[in-house]
Design a protein around this motif. Structure first.
Motif, PDB file in Angstrom:
ATOM      1  N   ASP A 122       0.592  -1.065  -0.008  1.00  0.00           N
ATOM      2  CA  ASP A 122      -0.025   0.132  -0.043  1.00  0.00           C
ATOM      3  C   ASP A 122       0.809   1.129   0.050  1.00  0.00           C
ATOM      4  OD1 ASP A 122      -2.286  -1.809  -0.076  1.00  0.00           O
ATOM      5  OD2 ASP A 122      -2.376  -1.582   2.152  1.00  0.00           O
ATOM      6  N   VAL A 123       1.966   1.195   0.785  1.00  0.00           N
ATOM      7  CA  VAL A 123       3.066   2.475   0.839  1.00  0.00           C
ATOM      8  C   VAL A 123       3.715   2.618  -0.554  1.00  0.00           C
ATOM      9  CG1 VAL A 123       5.292   3.330   1.701  1.00  0.00           C
ATOM     10  CG2 VAL A 123       3.487   2.353   3.284  1.00  0.00           C
ATOM     11  N   ALA A 124       3.902   1.495  -1.078  1.00  0.00           N
ATOM     12  CA  ALA A 124       4.520   1.563  -2.301  1.00  0.00           C
ATOM     13  C   ALA A 124       3.528   2.255  -3.588  1.00  0.00           C
ATOM     14  CB  ALA A 124       4.946   0.071  -2.968  1.00  0.00           C
ATOM     15  N   ALA A 125       2.393   1.903  -3.509  1.00  0.00           N
ATOM     16  CA  ALA A 125       1.420   2.129  -4.453  1.00  0.00           C
ATOM     17  C   ALA A 125       1.086   3.688  -4.154  1.00  0.00           C
ATOM     18  CB  ALA A 125      -0.064   1.404  -4.202  1.00  0.00           C
ATOM     19  N   SER A 126       1.023   4.334  -2.982  1.00  0.00           N
ATOM     20  CA  SER A 126       0.994   5.565  -2.637  1.00  0.00           C
ATOM     21  C   SER A 126       2.077   6.298  -3.264  1.00  0.00           C
ATOM     22  CB  SER A 126       0.895   5.757  -1.121  1.00  0.00           C
ATOM     23  OG  SER A 126      -0.378   5.494  -0.676  1.00  0.00           O
ATOM     24  N   ASN A 127       3.355   5.863  -3.055  1.00  0.00           N
ATOM     25  CA  ASN A 127       4.583   6.512  -3.763  1.00  0.00           C
ATOM     26  C   ASN A 127       4.509   6.432  -5.098  1.00  0.00           C
ATOM     27  OD1 ASN A 127       5.745   7.090  -1.215  1.00  0.00           O
ATOM     28  ND2 ASN A 127       6.626   5.153  -1.050  1.00  0.00           N
ATOM     29  N   VAL A 128       4.100   5.299  -5.854  1.00  0.00           N
ATOM     30  CA  VAL A 128       3.975   5.434  -7.106  1.00  0.00           C
ATOM     31  C   VAL A 128       3.113   6.512  -7.631  1.00  0.00           C
ATOM     32  CG1 VAL A 128       3.110   4.151  -9.045  1.00  0.00           C
ATOM     33  CG2 VAL A 128       4.521   3.073  -7.287  1.00  0.00           C
ATOM     34  N   ALA A 129       2.014   6.633  -6.914  1.00  0.00           N
ATOM     35  CA  ALA A 129       0.936   7.754  -7.305  1.00  0.00           C
ATOM     36  C   ALA A 129       1.532   9.032  -7.159  1.00  0.00           C
ATOM     37  CB  ALA A 129      -0.178   7.685  -6.711  1.00  0.00           C
ATOM     38  N   ALA A 130       2.332   9.489  -6.035  1.00  0.00           N
ATOM     39  CA  ALA A 130       2.805  10.551  -5.704  1.00  0.00           C
ATOM     40  C   ALA A 130       3.745  11.296  -6.826  1.00  0.00           C
ATOM     41  CB  ALA A 130       3.603  10.663  -4.275  1.00  0.00           C
ATOM     42  N   ASN A 131       4.511  10.021  -7.331  1.00  0.00           N
ATOM     43  CA  ASN A 131       5.311  10.407  -8.365  1.00  0.00           C
ATOM     44  C   ASN A 131       4.839  10.298  -9.740  1.00  0.00           C
ATOM     45  OD1 ASN A 131       8.496  10.348  -7.179  1.00  0.00           O
ATOM     46  ND2 ASN A 131       7.158   9.034  -5.921  1.00  0.00           N
ATOM     47  N   GLY A 132       3.739   9.990  -9.971  1.00  0.00           N
ATOM     48  CA  GLY A 132       2.955  10.304 -11.285  1.00  0.00           C
ATOM     49  C   GLY A 132       3.181   9.041 -11.880  1.00  0.00           C
ATOM     50  N   LEU A 133       3.778   7.864 -11.315  1.00  0.00           N
ATOM     51  CA  LEU A 133       4.331   6.602 -12.466  1.00  0.00           C
ATOM     52  C   LEU A 133       2.848   5.692 -12.412  1.00  0.00           C
ATOM     53  CD1 LEU A 133       7.769   6.479 -10.872  1.00  0.00           C
ATOM     54  CD2 LEU A 133       7.087   7.031 -13.239  1.00  0.00           C
ATOM     55  N   GLN A 134       1.634   6.073 -12.082  1.00  0.00           N
ATOM     56  CA  GLN A 134       0.534   4.990 -12.150  1.00  0.00           C
ATOM     57  C   GLN A 134       0.596   4.572 -13.523  1.00  0.00           C
ATOM     58  OE1 GLN A 134       0.159   8.203 -11.266  1.00  0.00           O
ATOM     59  NE2 GLN A 134      -1.381   8.544 -10.038  1.00  0.00           N
ATOM     60  N   GLY A 135       0.582   3.091 -13.576  1.00  0.00           N
ATOM     61  CA  GLY A 135       0.725   2.327 -14.902  1.00  0.00           C
ATOM     62  C   GLY A 135       2.016   2.155 -15.490  1.00  0.00           C
ATOM     63  N   ARG A 136       3.052   2.644 -14.581  1.00  0.00           N
ATOM     64  CA  ARG A 136       4.629   2.532 -15.130  1.00  0.00           C
ATOM     65  C   ARG A 136       5.136   1.447 -14.035  1.00  0.00           C
ATOM     66  NH1 ARG A 136       7.104   2.461 -17.920  1.00  0.00           N
ATOM     67  NH2 ARG A 136       8.751   3.795 -17.640  1.00  0.00           N
ATOM     68  N   VAL A 137       4.661   1.492 -12.939  1.00  0.00           N
ATOM     69  CA  VAL A 137       5.100   0.555 -11.658  1.00  0.00           C
ATOM     70  C   VAL A 137       3.898  -0.018 -11.328  1.00  0.00           C
ATOM     71  CG1 VAL A 137       5.974   0.171  -9.595  1.00  0.00           C
ATOM     72  CG2 VAL A 137       7.013   2.116 -11.125  1.00  0.00           C
ATOM     73  N   LYS A 138       3.600  -1.370 -11.231  1.00  0.00           N
ATOM     74  CA  LYS A 138       2.511  -2.224 -10.592  1.00  0.00           C
ATOM     75  C   LYS A 138       3.026  -2.919  -9.376  1.00  0.00           C
ATOM     76  CE  LYS A 138      -0.801  -5.757 -11.823  1.00  0.00           C
ATOM     77  NZ  LYS A 138      -1.215  -6.675 -12.916  1.00  0.00           N
ATOM     78  N   CYS A 139       2.100  -2.693  -8.361  1.00  0.00           N
ATOM     79  CA  CYS A 139       2.474  -3.220  -6.941  1.00  0.00           C
ATOM     80  C   CYS A 139       1.743  -4.248  -6.395  1.00  0.00           C
ATOM     81  CB  CYS A 139       2.460  -2.019  -5.965  1.00  0.00           C
ATOM     82  SG  CYS A 139       3.419  -0.617  -6.236  1.00  0.00           S
ATOM     83  N   MET A 140       2.188  -5.198  -5.868  1.00  0.00           N
ATOM     84  CA  MET A 140       1.516  -6.451  -5.620  1.00  0.00           C
ATOM     85  C   MET A 140       1.950  -7.288  -4.610  1.00  0.00           C
ATOM     86  SD  MET A 140       3.055  -8.642  -8.884  1.00  0.00           S
ATOM     87  CE  MET A 140       2.889  -7.272  -9.831  1.00  0.00           C
ATOM     88  N   GLU A 141       1.140  -7.733  -3.723  1.00  0.00           N
ATOM     89  CA  GLU A 141       1.663  -8.686  -2.456  1.00  0.00           C
ATOM     90  C   GLU A 141       2.011 -10.209  -3.076  1.00  0.00           C
ATOM     91  OE1 GLU A 141      -0.052 -10.455   1.815  1.00  0.00           O
ATOM     92  OE2 GLU A 141      -1.383  -9.378   0.219  1.00  0.00           O
ATOM     93  N   ALA A 142       3.385 -10.590  -2.573  1.00  0.00           N
ATOM     94  CA  ALA A 142       3.811 -11.709  -2.941  1.00  0.00           C
ATOM     95  C   ALA A 142       4.862 -12.171  -2.073  1.00  0.00           C
ATOM     96  CB  ALA A 142       4.375 -11.905  -4.557  1.00  0.00           C
ATOM     97  N   ALA A 143       5.068 -13.424  -1.777  1.00  0.00           N
ATOM     98  CA  ALA A 143       6.542 -14.055  -1.431  1.00  0.00           C
ATOM     99  C   ALA A 143       7.230 -14.259  -2.331  1.00  0.00           C
ATOM    100  CB  ALA A 143       5.990 -15.235  -0.483  1.00  0.00           C
TER     101      ALA A 143
END
Length: 291
Positions: A185-206
């Motif tokens: 969730d933090v990563a996705a917020s940072n991606v949005a703050a940097n205007g990189l939606q669609g350029r970085v896809k964040c997901m939960e995974a081991a």
């Protein structure tokens, strides 16, 4: 409101987890309990808890004795506005072409850089820690040498600063995963703050255990800024998911642990190209053997 901590160490994961579980039943009840391996090769585990009331020293002493742990060290933390403190203490960081900053320092961003906004509240992963700084420098070094990452993954992404850095300089979207949903969730917020939606896809995974990661493999660059233990365990999967000639940038490694990590990855066919020590931490750049 005062905050108290109680910390101890003891050998063995199972014993540490039993102690952590027992601490959750204390009165007064802790607001949080953590169990962590001490990454120094000692085999010790740290068990700690936070309290908003003075913890029961007698109960903690009895627990430590029963579990074979060292006596608890109890401390009262000063009341501090940590975000304000971080804003005062953490200056922007330049790592090659990358410039990591908080919004309070937006006026300091140079014109000729790749800016990465990470707020002070997300302090780990801002670039001030030697592991993140080393990874950014390694990325800059590869790019300067002419590499273009077309298929990049950031495993254990934390703030996603590394994934965002790759997305800033290379054309294709980057996959960023973490085992912790809060980090995602933090990563996705940072991606949005940097205007990189669609350029970085964040997901939960081991590790690589996610359909999107499995479908995108093999990668030509993989970041893994985690810890020595998980990195060693990840080596076989790294070899399977890194294309021949592809690079891996690894960190979260204490200097004295680096040779072991290098040896494990060499056995998997991923060999050292460059290593950098920043204070106590080593960052490794490796490449997978060509057939």
């Amino acid at each position: 409101m005062p905050t108290f901590t109680a910390l101890t160490t003891l050998p063995g994961k199972a014993a540490a987890e039993r102690l952590g579980a027992a601490m959750e039943r204390l009165d007064p009840e802790p607001t949080g309990v953590g169990v962590f391996e001490v990454e120094d090769g000692s085999g010790l585990w740290e068990v700690g808890a936070y309290f908003t009331e003075t913890p029961d020293d007698t109960a903690l002493t009895l627990l430590a004795t029963a579990m074979g742990a060292k006596p608890f060290v109890i401390s009262e933390l000063p009341e501090t506005d940590w975000v304000a403190h971080v804003r005062r203490e953490l200056a922007p960081v330049a790592a090659g072409r990358f410039f990591v900053y908080g919004s309070h320092d937006a006026d300091k961003v140079p014109a000729s850089c790749e800016p990465l906004l990470i707020e002070a509240a997300m302090a780990f992963g801002t670039g001030h820690h030697g592991t993140t700084l080393g990874c950014l420098r390694a990325l800059d070094r590869l790019a300067t040498a002419g590499k273009t990452g077309l298929n990049v993954a950031d495993i254990g992404c934390g703030t996603a600063v590394l994934a965002m850095a790759a997305a800033r300089i290379w054309p294709n979207p980057v996959l960023a995963s973490d085992i912790d949903q809060v980090a995602v969730d933090v990563a996705a917020s940072n991606v949005a703050a940097n205007g990189l939606q669609g350029r970085v896809k964040c997901m939960e995974a081991a590790g690589f255990d996610h359909p999107d990661l499995l479908a995108a493999a093999p990668f030509d660059l993989i970041f893994a800024n985690i810890l020595k233990g998980p990195l060693v365990a990840l080596a076989p999967d790294m070899a399977r998911h890194l294309q021949p000639g592809g690079h891996a940038i690894l960190s979260g490694i204490l200097n004295e642990q680096a040779d072991e990590v290098i040896a494990v990855y060499a056995q998997a066919g991923i060999n050292l190209e460059h290593r950098e020590e920043i204070v106590d931490w080593t960052t490794l750049t490796l490449s997978r053997e060509l057939p």
